[in-house]
Motif scaffolding. Sequence first.
Motif, PDB file in Angstrom:
ATOM      1  N   UNK A  65      14.939  -0.412   6.616  1.00  0.00           N
ATOM      2  CA  UNK A  65      16.046   0.259   5.929  1.00  0.00           C
ATOM      3  C   UNK A  65      15.539   0.900   4.633  1.00  0.00           C
ATOM      4  N   UNK A  66      15.902   2.153   4.433  1.00  0.00           N
ATOM      5  CA  UNK A  66      15.563   2.882   3.219  1.00  0.00           C
ATOM      6  C   UNK A  66      16.744   3.751   2.819  1.00  0.00           C
ATOM      7  N   UNK A  67      16.881   4.032   1.539  1.00  0.00           N
ATOM      8  CA  UNK A  67      17.896   4.994   1.125  1.00  0.00           C
ATOM      9  C   UNK A  67      17.377   6.397   1.467  1.00  0.00           C
ATOM     10  N   UNK A  68      18.281   7.376   1.614  1.00  0.00           N
ATOM     11  CA  UNK A  68      17.820   8.745   1.882  1.00  0.00           C
ATOM     12  C   UNK A  68      16.855   9.264   0.822  1.00  0.00           C
ATOM     13  N   UNK A  69      17.087   8.934  -0.452  1.00  0.00           N
ATOM     14  CA  UNK A  69      16.148   9.377  -1.491  1.00  0.00           C
ATOM     15  C   UNK A  69      14.776   8.744  -1.295  1.00  0.00           C
ATOM     16  N   UNK A  70      14.738   7.501  -0.848  1.00  0.00           N
ATOM     17  CA  UNK A  70      13.445   6.856  -0.594  1.00  0.00           C
ATOM     18  C   UNK A  70      12.743   7.499   0.600  1.00  0.00           C
ATOM     19  N   UNK A  71      13.508   7.883   1.606  1.00  0.00           N
ATOM     20  CA  UNK A  71      12.939   8.620   2.732  1.00  0.00           C
ATOM     21  C   UNK A  71      12.355   9.943   2.252  1.00  0.00           C
ATOM     22  N   UNK A  72      13.038  10.579   1.309  1.00  0.00           N
ATOM     23  CA  UNK A  72      12.555  11.842   0.761  1.00  0.00           C
ATOM     24  C   UNK A  72      11.217  11.644   0.043  1.00  0.00           C
ATOM     25  N   UNK A  73      11.059  10.517  -0.640  1.00  0.00           N
ATOM     26  CA  UNK A  73       9.782  10.225  -1.303  1.00  0.00           C
ATOM     27  C   UNK A  73       8.655  10.111  -0.281  1.00  0.00           C
ATOM     28  N   UNK A  74       8.944   9.479   0.847  1.00  0.00           N
ATOM     29  CA  UNK A  74       7.942   9.371   1.906  1.00  0.00           C
ATOM     30  C   UNK A  74       7.513  10.763   2.359  1.00  0.00           C
ATOM     31  N   UNK A  75       8.498  11.621   2.611  1.00  0.00           N
ATOM     32  CA  UNK A  75       8.182  12.970   3.041  1.00  0.00           C
ATOM     33  C   UNK A  75       7.401  13.745   2.002  1.00  0.00           C
ATOM     34  N   UNK A  76       7.763  13.575   0.737  1.00  0.00           N
ATOM     35  CA  UNK A  76       7.058  14.268  -0.336  1.00  0.00           C
ATOM     36  C   UNK A  76       5.623  13.779  -0.442  1.00  0.00           C
ATOM     37  N   UNK A  77       5.409  12.493  -0.251  1.00  0.00           N
ATOM     38  CA  UNK A  77       4.053  11.941  -0.263  1.00  0.00           C
ATOM     39  C   UNK A  77       3.201  12.576   0.830  1.00  0.00           C
ATOM     40  N   UNK A  78       3.788  12.713   2.019  1.00  0.00           N
ATOM     41  CA  UNK A  78       3.062  13.330   3.128  1.00  0.00           C
ATOM     42  C   UNK A  78       2.780  14.801   2.819  1.00  0.00           C
ATOM     43  N   UNK A  79       3.776  15.496   2.281  1.00  0.00           N
ATOM     44  CA  UNK A  79       3.594  16.899   1.908  1.00  0.00           C
ATOM     45  C   UNK A  79       2.459  17.054   0.900  1.00  0.00           C
ATOM     46  N   UNK A  80       2.350  16.097  -0.025  1.00  0.00           N
ATOM     47  CA  UNK A  80       1.328  16.147  -1.074  1.00  0.00           C
ATOM     48  C   UNK A  80       0.011  15.519  -0.623  1.00  0.00           C
ATOM     49  N   UNK A  81      -0.150  15.384   0.687  1.00  0.00           N
ATOM     50  CA  UNK A  81      -1.397  14.897   1.286  1.00  0.00           C
ATOM     51  C   UNK A  81      -1.800  13.538   0.745  1.00  0.00           C
ATOM     52  N   UNK A 113       0.802  -1.228   0.000  1.00  0.00           N
ATOM     53  CA  UNK A 113       0.000   0.000   0.000  1.00  0.00           C
ATOM     54  C   UNK A 113       0.831   1.273   0.000  1.00  0.00           C
ATOM     55  N   UNK A 114       2.136   1.166   0.337  1.00  0.00           N
ATOM     56  CA  UNK A 114       2.936   2.384   0.450  1.00  0.00           C
ATOM     57  C   UNK A 114       4.213   2.352  -0.379  1.00  0.00           C
ATOM     58  N   UNK A 115       5.040   1.344  -0.173  1.00  0.00           N
ATOM     59  CA  UNK A 115       6.374   1.376  -0.768  1.00  0.00           C
ATOM     60  C   UNK A 115       6.358   1.120  -2.273  1.00  0.00           C
ATOM     61  N   UNK A 116       5.661   0.083  -2.714  1.00  0.00           N
ATOM     62  CA  UNK A 116       5.597  -0.188  -4.155  1.00  0.00           C
ATOM     63  C   UNK A 116       4.975   0.967  -4.935  1.00  0.00           C
ATOM     64  N   UNK A 117       3.880   1.576  -4.465  1.00  0.00           N
ATOM     65  CA  UNK A 117       3.348   2.732  -5.186  1.00  0.00           C
ATOM     66  C   UNK A 117       4.345   3.888  -5.325  1.00  0.00           C
ATOM     67  N   UNK A 118       5.319   3.961  -4.414  1.00  0.00           N
ATOM     68  CA  UNK A 118       6.343   5.007  -4.494  1.00  0.00           C
ATOM     69  C   UNK A 118       7.580   4.547  -5.269  1.00  0.00           C
ATOM     70  N   UNK A 119       7.537   3.337  -5.806  1.00  0.00           N
ATOM     71  CA  UNK A 119       8.675   2.823  -6.549  1.00  0.00           C
ATOM     72  C   UNK A 119       9.823   2.383  -5.671  1.00  0.00           C
ATOM     73  N   UNK A 120       9.528   2.053  -4.415  1.00  0.00           N
ATOM     74  CA  UNK A 120      10.555   1.612  -3.467  1.00  0.00           C
ATOM     75  C   UNK A 120      10.542   0.093  -3.402  1.00  0.00           C
ATOM     76  N   UNK A 121      11.657  -0.564  -3.718  1.00  0.00           N
ATOM     77  CA  UNK A 121      11.689  -2.029  -3.671  1.00  0.00           C
ATOM     78  C   UNK A 121      11.702  -2.537  -2.238  1.00  0.00           C
ATOM     79  N   UNK A 122      11.512  -3.822  -2.094  1.00  0.00           N
ATOM     80  CA  UNK A 122      11.535  -4.419  -0.759  1.00  0.00           C
ATOM     81  C   UNK A 122      12.915  -4.227  -0.140  1.00  0.00           C
ATOM     82  N   UNK A 123      12.931  -3.727   1.061  1.00  0.00           N
ATOM     83  CA  UNK A 123      14.161  -3.418   1.779  1.00  0.00           C
ATOM     84  C   UNK A 123      14.247  -4.229   3.077  1.00  0.00           C
ATOM     85  N   UNK A 124      15.452  -4.365   3.652  1.00  0.00           N
ATOM     86  CA  UNK A 124      15.579  -5.096   4.918  1.00  0.00           C
ATOM     87  C   UNK A 124      14.717  -4.489   6.021  1.00  0.00           C
ATOM     88  N   UNK A 125      14.049  -5.361   6.754  1.00  0.00           N
ATOM     89  CA  UNK A 125      13.193  -4.942   7.870  1.00  0.00           C
ATOM     90  C   UNK A 125      13.231  -6.079   8.886  1.00  0.00           C
TER      91      UNK A 125
END
Length: 317
Positions: A200-216, A173-185
Amino acid sequence: MNDLDQTWLERAAVVVSERLPDVTSLLVSRRGHLAFERYFGIRKDEPQDTQSVTKSLVSLVLGVAVERGVLSVDQPILQNWSYAASVVNDPRWHQVTVGHLLTMTSGLPSEMTDPVYDDAWFLNADPLQFTLEQTLQSEPGEAFHYSNAGTHLLGALLAHTVKQSLDDFAQQVLLTPLGIPRRPWGKDAQGRVWGSGTLHLTPREMLRIGQLVLQEGSWQGKSVLPAAWISQMTCLRSEGYTFMEGLPGYGWLWWLPGPDETPGFYATGYGGQYIAVFPALDLVVVMTGQVSDHPNHRHVIAELARHMSASEAAQLK
């Protein structure tokens, strides 16, 4: 045009490299575009242990479950969960709701102020059962106690409710829609994914999360998360521990700054892992750091937001 003061950012990067040796990345997104990116001792494609930033992501995916009607914030956590109900000893557990776990007000003790309890929980053969067997330290809803165990419990409840593991549901519901592959958890001794941290996420992937939140909750023209949930998630719900990050307010697993700082909200993790969102500035900042005990570097983000606010105010005069 991102309207960022590149000179200021370059100076900030120099300060980081010279005075903050534990910082590993600094990324800035302005109006949806990556405007600044620096790495210190790591590769840009190297996933980082986000620590308790994971908690904030659990809140995001929980919002999807609430939108689907399978959970509600006011729902008692023992409702429709016979295993959990069979384990508790303290009858006040029947009053604990999803909202209490989201706001760290369930009554569970805090690992931050009791390292012996922290070890006992984290190293237990069944951390979930250990948590449910605890006697609550306060009435549900009465007091804030930052609780890793409580968020792990929330993740387990979510997995039980959606009938998927937490990592599978988050991926869907979250990571694949943002183009983030499966990461260690990481997982606990019983194979349950840690709701409290270790994604675990790359900094750019973390930035996508933040941008998603910013874009409601919207990403590339599609709704990924409910906008109403993000709005409610980032409202002040309780007073947190200022000694942790200097952030006095707490929403639903997201931190809020005080009145003297630029309005926004943060996902934070031990060692200086940050996703910071400033809606009025159309700004997202990510920082990562070594997972160790070292001086806090959140002031870099706060100073950037303050500098931008002052610059925009000057331009309006």
